[in-house]
Design a protein around this motif. Structure first.
Motif, PDB file in Angstrom:
ATOM      1  N   PHE A  84      48.526  43.579  49.106  1.00  0.00           N
ATOM      2  CA  PHE A  84      47.929  42.499  48.322  1.00  0.00           C
ATOM      3  C   PHE A  84      48.856  42.124  47.174  1.00  0.00           C
ATOM      4  O   PHE A  84      49.598  42.955  46.654  1.00  0.00           O
ATOM      5  CB  PHE A  84      46.568  42.927  47.763  1.00  0.00           C
ATOM      6  CG  PHE A  84      45.505  43.072  48.817  1.00  0.00           C
ATOM      7  CD1 PHE A  84      44.924  41.963  49.387  1.00  0.00           C
ATOM      8  CD2 PHE A  84      45.089  44.325  49.230  1.00  0.00           C
ATOM      9  CE1 PHE A  84      43.941  42.089  50.361  1.00  0.00           C
ATOM     10  CE2 PHE A  84      44.115  44.465  50.198  1.00  0.00           C
ATOM     11  CZ  PHE A  84      43.541  43.342  50.757  1.00  0.00           C
ATOM     12  N   LYS A  85      48.807  40.841  46.811  1.00  0.00           N
ATOM     13  CA  LYS A  85      49.609  40.335  45.700  1.00  0.00           C
ATOM     14  C   LYS A  85      48.791  39.262  44.993  1.00  0.00           C
ATOM     15  O   LYS A  85      48.002  38.557  45.620  1.00  0.00           O
ATOM     16  CB  LYS A  85      50.906  39.720  46.260  1.00  0.00           C
ATOM     17  CG  LYS A  85      51.927  39.381  45.192  1.00  0.00           C
ATOM     18  CD  LYS A  85      53.057  38.530  45.743  1.00  0.00           C
ATOM     19  CE  LYS A  85      53.944  39.282  46.702  1.00  0.00           C
ATOM     20  NZ  LYS A  85      55.102  38.473  47.136  1.00  0.00           N
ATOM     21  N   ILE A  86      48.992  39.135  43.705  1.00  0.00           N
ATOM     22  CA  ILE A  86      48.320  38.086  42.933  1.00  0.00           C
ATOM     23  C   ILE A  86      49.264  36.884  42.840  1.00  0.00           C
ATOM     24  O   ILE A  86      50.374  37.003  42.332  1.00  0.00           O
ATOM     25  CB  ILE A  86      47.966  38.572  41.513  1.00  0.00           C
ATOM     26  CG1 ILE A  86      47.127  39.854  41.556  1.00  0.00           C
ATOM     27  CG2 ILE A  86      47.261  37.489  40.724  1.00  0.00           C
ATOM     28  CD1 ILE A  86      45.712  39.678  42.001  1.00  0.00           C
ATOM     29  N   LYS A  91      44.093  36.588  44.660  1.00  0.00           N
ATOM     30  CA  LYS A  91      44.555  37.756  45.412  1.00  0.00           C
ATOM     31  C   LYS A  91      44.804  37.325  46.859  1.00  0.00           C
ATOM     32  O   LYS A  91      43.902  36.802  47.522  1.00  0.00           O
ATOM     33  CB  LYS A  91      43.469  38.833  45.360  1.00  0.00           C
ATOM     34  CG  LYS A  91      43.842  40.149  45.966  1.00  0.00           C
ATOM     35  CD  LYS A  91      42.690  41.134  45.751  1.00  0.00           C
ATOM     36  CE  LYS A  91      42.973  42.461  46.379  1.00  0.00           C
ATOM     37  NZ  LYS A  91      41.848  43.387  46.223  1.00  0.00           N
TER      38      LYS A  91
END
Length: 103
Positions: A84-86, A91
């Motif tokens: 996961f990445k913002i 998200k």
């Protein structure tokens, strides 16, 4: 509650068990039991009584749930892990092999 990395509609590959190396689309995800139902994988025979929907009854072949740890997401035809990445305050899922966002 933590979000799962595999979602309904994803294409996945089975990495262990009797259906190893089979690929299919995720039909449903059970968050509480950590299981998924994959199209054409882990087929079982179920005896059904005649009902309004199934007038005939008899033995029906259907998919059974398998543990979510036994499947891997397919990104461009290759199995990959998911992180996961913002991005822009949202998200998003990211393929670990390529670093590309999913969806």
């Amino acid at each position: 509650m933590s979000s799962l990395k595999i979602k309904k509609g994803d294409n996945v590959k089975v990495i262990t068990g009797k259906d190893k190396d089979k690929e299919g689309k995720v039909l449903s995800v059970n968050v509480k039991k950590n299981t998924v139902i994959v199209e054409g994988v882990n087929m079982v025979s179920k005896h059904q009584k005649p009902s309004a929907q199934n007038q005939q009854g008899g033995i029906v072949s259907m998919e059974a749930p398998i543990n979510i740890s036994n499947v891997m997401y397919l990104h461009k035809g290759k199995p990959t892990r998911i992180g996961f990445k913002i991005e822009d305050g949202k998200k998003v899922r990211v393929a670990k092999a390529t670093g590309e966002t999913i969806e």
